[in-house]
Design an enzyme around this catalytic site. Structure first.
Site, PDB file in Angstrom:
ATOM      1  CB  SER A  87      -0.938   0.014   1.207  1.00 56.63           C
ATOM      2  OG  SER A  87      -1.918  -0.981   1.075  1.00 56.63           O
TER       3      SER A  87
ATOM      4  CG  ASP B 259      -4.208   0.371  -1.789  1.00 53.83           C
ATOM      5  OD1 ASP B 259      -5.130  -0.470  -1.883  1.00 53.83           O
ATOM      6  OD2 ASP B 259      -3.625   0.626  -0.725  1.00 53.83           O
TER       7      ASP B 259
END
Lengths: 657, 657
Positions: free
Chosen positions: B223, B489
C-alpha cells in the site's frame, strides 16, 4: 448502460421465509403459483416468448398443503393503467390444454442424505409464441386456489427502432475475469520499470463496463444460463438455453425467449456467424439457437443450428452462414461412433442445405466466401493454443473430425476461424450486415482443470484475435460500422499473488518447506515469461517468450478439488488435477499431476474433480457504434438490450408480426 | 485515460539475463550504474523531485567485478534534439558531495538458506529538489567505469494548466477489487429474480476504469508503493513512501517525488484533508506527505503531516486542515506509552499549531468548522463497522486515544469523519478548493486476516460514505465542481464461489464430508444476508439484515496461512486465522478460530500468518469534472496525472519556481 425500470410491484410480495437454501423447489417460484417469464422480467418490443403457468400442490415436506393442484386457475395481462384481460384475449390465442405432472426435490442436504424427497403435484398451461409490442409496464396475474395470486411485473423497454450499427461482433472469453486479463498481460507483455512496452488489444478499447453475471435463482451461473442472458435479455436457471426452467420432465417444453441471432435474422435478414473453440454444441454457441432446459441435449442443439426450433412454431430460422468449432461427434455418422440427433449424419444434413464442410485449417483458408460454411475441426473441444504452438506432440490423439480416429493435427485457432467468418459474412450479407459470436471457450475449460498456463494462452489468443479482427475490418472498410464487444459470461475465482521459485520448490522434501518457494510483495520480482526465453509463434506476437521459466506465477483458483500444485506449465497436455479412486465419486489428487509440488486439500465437495465458477462481475470492452451504451456497471441482460438497440430491433405494435 | 509517450529508448538497453528472481540487487537497477528516477519515468511539469545516482561494485556473488566503485562518474541531461549538459549546469546546482556505502543481498533462496550474502560497494551522489518544466522527452545519462552508460528516458507530459475542478475527493478502498464489490452487493442489496431492487452507489458512477497496480520492480505491490503511484505519478518499490528506493541504509535520504497534496497546496493554496480508518501513520494516508523508503517510520510520518519534510529543503507544507483516523500511540505522551517522533506529545504539537484535538465521535460532531482539526479516535486501527454496529461488545478494549487505557467506545465511522472533513474544508478553503483523501483501510486489513464479513462490512461503509458525500456536496452546492474518484491501491485474490450450509457443515465429523456443505452453481441459491433477519443500523440502509444466516457465502482468498474455515461470521472480533506455535515464525491454524470448520493447509510460507496482496487490476469509478479522463484501462500513475490535470497543476518554464 442503465437499467430502465421502476422498482417492480412484485418485490415485496414474493419474499418467503427460507430463501437461499442449497436446493429450491423451483427457481423463480417461491409461492405455489408460478408465472414464467416471472416477476421483474424485461422484454424487447416484439420479441417472441412463451408463457408457462404452474400451480404446485406439495404433498409432503414443509410446504405440504393437502390439496390437489388447482385446475381452474386463471391468467390475465394488464398494461399499466388499463384493465386486466385474459391472456387468451390479449394475445388472440385459444385456451391451451391443461397439463399435469409431478416432480420431487430435496429440501436440504439432510433430506437428501436421508433419501426423503418432497413430492409436488402440478397443473400447468403454456401459451406459445407471443410478444408484447407497446413499451411500458405490464402486470401478469395468475389467480389460483380460490383467490391466491402470483403477480409478475413485466416491462417492455422503450428503445428506438433506429439501426446504428451494420455489424456486431461479440467476443466471449468464457470464464474470463479482469484478474485473468491482468495475469495474461504480465506473461505476454514486457514491462520496463513498471511501464508496459506493448499493450493488450483489450486495454486499448475506449469503453469499459462491468456486468453482473448471477442467475435468476442462484448467485452463481453456468455458461448456458449466462449466454441466455447475454443473447435474450432474460436471466434464467443453470443449464437452461433460451428458456425459463419449468418443473416438467420434458427438457424441450420449457417457455422460450427469442435470441439476438433469431431476431436479427427474422427482422432484418442479417446474417449470423457462430465461432467457438469448444465442441460447437456447447452452451455458449448453443444458446444462440437452441431452446431447452438441458444444455446436455447436444444432438438437438446441432439440429437447432441448422433447422431452428421444430417441435413448436417459432421464429424464422434457416441456419447461420458460418458455424466453426469442435465437437465432430455430434456430426459424423453414428456408424463411426457419432452421437447425433435422430442418428443422422449432420455433415450430410448441412451439406444438403448448401454448406461447405471443412475439416482442417487448410480447407478453411481455401474455402469460398460465397457459400455457407460448416467447419468442424476435431472431436470434442479444439486443441489449446499452447498445444498447437508449443507442446505440439500433444495433438497426437484420435480426434479427427471425420470420425476416422486419426489425429486432428491441422486445427485452426480462434483467429483463423474468426477472420474467415468475417470474410464469408461480409461477402454474403451485403447491405444487411452481420452478427458474429466468437468464443474463446477454453479460458473456462482450462481454468476448470486448474491449468492456468493453458487458460492464459487461450486468453492471449482471444486478444490476438480481436487485434486481427480490427485490422481485418479496417482492410474491408467495415470498421466504422461494426460494434465490437468483448466480455465474459461469468468468472472463476482466480488471481496471481506472487512468484514461485520452482527450482527451490523442487529441491525441498517437506511440504511446509516447499511453501518457502513462494515470493510475495517485493519478492514477487518481475515476470520471466516475457523477459527470458526465445519462443516465437506463427500466429501473433504478444505471447510469452518462455512458458517454463524458473520463476513462475504463484497463481490459482479459490475453489478446488484435492490437487498437487507445482505452479509449472503442464507440458503433457491439459491438466487432470484430481482422479477418482473409488467406485463412487471421491476424487483425490492425481498422483501423476504436479510432480514435486505441494499437496493441497480441496474445498469443494469430494465428488467434484475440477474448479467451479465464481460470482465476480466481469469486464465489458466496447468499441464502435453505440459503444457508449456499455460503460459503467449493469446487469448481464443489458448487453442484449444494448446490442438490440444498436441493431434497431425493437418492433412496436403493428410491425413485424 | 491513455499513457502519452513513445516507447522509451531504454527498453532494449536494460534487459539482463536473470530478471524476475525472488531477490534483486536493487530494483530498477539491472546494470551496475543506477539512475533514480529511472528509465521510463513520467513527470508533471514543475513537479519537484530528487535525483540519486549510484555505481555498484559487487565484491562477491555472480556479478563480482573485482572493482572499486567508480568515483568519477558523470551525469548529463539532454532534452530531445538538444545537447547533453551536466546536471549541475542544467539545474544550476553545485556539485553534490560523493557518498559511499555498502549493502548486501541474497541472490536466491539457496544463497539465503546457506547464509551467503552478496556484498556490493557503492559510490553515489544526490541532486535535491529539482524540476523539469518544459514538456517533452529527456535523456538522463550516467557515465561510469570508463564509458559504461545507464540512460534513462524521462517524459514531461504535456498537460494543460487550466483548472477544471475546484475540489477532488479521492476515496481509496484499500485492497478493494471488483470481486469484493460484487460480493458486497450480494449481501447488502436484495435481488428479486436476478434484478437488484436497490443499487450500490459505486454502481451508479458514470465512468468506469481499471488501473494496473504493479510495483516498479515487482509485480505485486504494497500500500505504500501503490499510494505513492496514485499521489505522485511515480511507481516505486514495496515499502516506499514518496521516494524511489536507493541502496543506502538511511531510510530518509532516498530520492523524493512531490505529491498531489504538496503540489496542490504549494501552487494553488488549496486545502487538504486526510481521513482513514487505519492508524493514521499507515501507508495510504502517510504517502501524501511522508518521504521515506521505510513505511514503518510511523513517528516521522506523523511529524511530516504537521511539518512536512525537515531534513532537506523541500516543498512548502504547513499541515492539512483535517487529519482524522486511528493510531493514537504515535501521538500521546511517551510517559503514557506513546511511541512518538523525538518523544514529543503530538497532541500538543498539533494543538500549538492551532488544531482542535478530537478524541471521539461526539467531539467530532460538535467541532468548529472554522479551525483545523486533528481527530484521533483510538489506539491502532479504528473499530470495524461490524463491531461498531452489530457485535458491539468487541469494542471493550483498552484503546482510548487519550492513552489512559480505557475503551474507545465512541468512535466515528468513515462516513462521519468524511462528512465532517467536507464541512471543515468547504468552510476554510473558500475559493481555493480542497483535496480530500478518504480511505476505507480495513477492507484490506480484514482481507489480510481472512475475515471476509468484516472486510465486506467496511466496503459497504465506504459505499454508504460515498452516497452521503454526494448528498453533502449537493447540500452545500459544491457537487458540480467536485471530482469524485473511487479506487483501490491493489487487490487481494478473493471471490465467492457458492454457498455453505453451515448447519450441515457443523453436523459432520469428517473433513471430506464437511465439503459437501458447499453448494455451487444452481445450489448456490440466493443470498440470505439481504433476504432474512431483521437487523437495522443507525448509519446507512444498505447493509445486510442478517450477518449470521444458515446459508453463508462460500468465499475466500487464494493465498493463505494454515486455517480452519467455517465460513461463518466471526462474532468475537476480527479473525486471527493462524498462530505461532514455536519460537521461530511457524504458523499453524488457530485452534480457537473457525470452530467446526474444515482444516486447510496454507500455501504461503509458514512464517506468514495472513493473506497477501494480489496482481489484479482494480476498478476506478469517476464522477464530476474531468471524469472522462478515468475510463478504460491504464496504469496507476495515470490517476495522479488525471487529478493533476483536473486541478491544472502543470507549471511550464518560468512559473512556480
Amino acid at each position: 448502460m442503465r437499467i430502465q425500470r421502476s422498482i417492480g410491484l412484485g418485490a415485496a410480495l414474493l419474499v418467503r421465509v427460507s430463501l437461499a437454501q442449497t436446493f429450491q423447489r423451483l427457481g423463480t417460484c417461491p409461492t405455489l403459483g408460478c408465472v414464467f417469464p416471472p416477476d421483474q422480467t424485461d422484454f424487447l418490443a416484439g420479441q417472441y416468448f412463451d408463457i408457462r403457468l404452474e400451480v404446485h400442490a406439495p404433498i409432503n415436506g414443509s410446504e405440504a398443503n393437502g390439496k390437489q393442484p388447482d385446475e381452474k386457475f386463471t391468467f390475465t395481462i394488464a398494461k399499466k393503467n388499463e384493465k386486466a384481460v385474459p391472456a387468451t384475449e390479449y394475445f388472440s390465442l385459444s385456451e391451451p390444454k391443461l397439463e399435469r405432472w409431478n416432480f420431487s426435490w430435496y429440501e436440504d442436504l439432510f433430506a437428501k442424505e436421508a433419501g426423503k424427497p418432497s413430492v409436488v403435484n402440478v397443473t400447468s398451461k403454456a401459451y406459445r409464441k407471443v410478444a408484447l409490442y407497446e413499451p411500458g409496464e405490464y402486470t401478469a396475474t395468475l389467480t389460483y386456489n380460490n383467490g391466491s395470486t402470483t403477480k409478475a411485473s413485466w416491462l417492455v423497454r422503450d428503445l428506438q427502432e433506429v439501426r446504428k450499427a451494420k455489424n456486431i461482433i461479440l467476443f466471449i472469453g468464457d470464464g474470463m475475469t479482469t484478474n485473468m486479463i491482468t495475469a495474461a498481460r504480465l506473461i505476454a507483455h514486457k514491462a520496463v520499470n513498471g511501464r508496459y512496452q506493448t499493450k493488450m488489444q483489450m486495454d486499448q478499447f475506449p469503453i469499459l463496463g462491468h456486468q453482473m453475471t448471477h442467475s435468476i435463482d442462484s448467485f452463481i451461473t453456468d455458461s448456458a444460463n449466462s449466454a441466455t442472458a447475454l443473447y435474450t435479455g432474460h436471466k434464467s436457471t443453470v443449464n437452461c438455453l433460451g428458456v425459463y426452467a419449468d418443473s416438467s420432465k420434458d427438457p424441450f417444453d420449457d417457455p422460450k425467449v427469442e435470441t439476438i441471432a433469431e431476431m436479427f435474422f427474422r427482422l432484418t435478414g442479417g446474417h449470423v456467424g457462430i465461432v467457438s473453440t469448444a465442441f460447437i454444441a456447447d452452451a455458449t454457441p448453443a444458446a444462440l439457437t437452441a431452446h431447452t432446459r438441458d444444455r446436455g441435449q447436444y444432438g438437438a442443439v446441432v439440429d437447432s443450428f441448422l433447422n431452428g426450433i421444430t417441435n413448436y412454431t417459432w421464429t424464422n430460422w434457416t441456419g447461420p452462414d458460418v458455424l466453426f468449432g469442435g465437437g465432430a461427434e455430434q456430426f459424423y455418422d453414428p456408424k463411426l461412433g457419432g452421437k447425433t440427433y435422430l442418428n443422422k449424419d449432420y455433415y450430410q444434413e448441412f451439406s444438403k442445405k448448401g454448406y461447405q464442410v471443412l475439416w482442417n485449417n487448410t480447407a478453411l483458408s481455401k474455402a469460398s466466401n460465397d457459400s455457407k460454411a460448416l467447419g468442424i475441426f476435431t472431436v470434442s473441444n479444439m486443441a489449446k493454443w499452447l498445444d498447437r504452438n508449443v507442446y505440439k506432440t500433444n495433438l497426437n490423439q484420435s480426434l479427427s473430425p471425420s470420425g476416422d480416429k486419426t489425429a486432428a493435427l491441422d486445427q485452426p485457432g480462434l483467429k483463423e476461424m474468426t477472420l474467415k467468418a468475417i470474410d464469408i459474412l461480409a461477402k454474403r450479407s451485403g447491405d444487411k450486415g452481420f452478427f458474429i459470436m466468437s468464443e474463446a471457450a477454453s479460458i473456462d475449460k482450462m481454468m476448470h482443470v486448474l491449468d492456468y498456463d493453458r487458460a492464459l494462452g487461450e486468453l492471449l489468443e482471444l486478444d490476438d484475435t480481436i487485434k486481427a479482427t480490427i485490422a481485418k475490418l479496417k482492410a474491408i472498410n467495415q470498421f466504422k460500422e461494426t460494434l465490437i464487444l468483448v466480455t465474459a459470461d461469468h468468472g472463476h475465482g482466480f488471481d496471481v499473488m506472487g512468484s514461485v521459485d520452482t527450482k527451490y520448490l523442487a529441491a525441498q522434501n517437506v511440504d511446509r518447506k516447499k511453501r518457502d518457494a513462494v515470493g510475495t510483495y517485493q519478492n514477487s520480482g518481475l515476470s520471466q515469461y516475457a523477459h527470458s526465453g526465445n519462443l516465437s509463434y506463427t500466429e501473433g506476437v504478444h505471447f510469452p517468450s518462455n512458458w517454463d521459466p524458473r520463476y513462475t506465477l504463484f497463481q490459482g483458483l479459490m475453489a478446488d478439488p484435492d490437487r498437487r500444485e507445482n505452479w509449472s506449465v503442464h507440458k503433457g497436455g491439459p491438466r487432470v488435477p484430481a482422479v477418482n479412486i473409488t467406485p463412487s465419486a471421491d476424487f483425490y489428487a492425481n498422483p501423476k499431476d504436479g510432480a514435486g509440488g505441494l499437496l493441497l486439500n480441496g474445498t469443494l465437495p469430494v465428488g467434484d474433480d475440477q474448479g467451479v465458477h465464481s460470482l465476480t462481475d466481469v469486464p465489458v470492452f466496447a468499441m464502435g457504434p453505440c459503444q457508449e451504451h456499455f460503460g459503467g456497471v449493469y446487469n448481464s441482460i443489458d448487453i442484449f438490450f444494448g446490442m438490440a438497440e444498436c441493431f434497431g430491433l425493437a418492433r412496436r405494435k403493428g410491425y413485424g408480426q
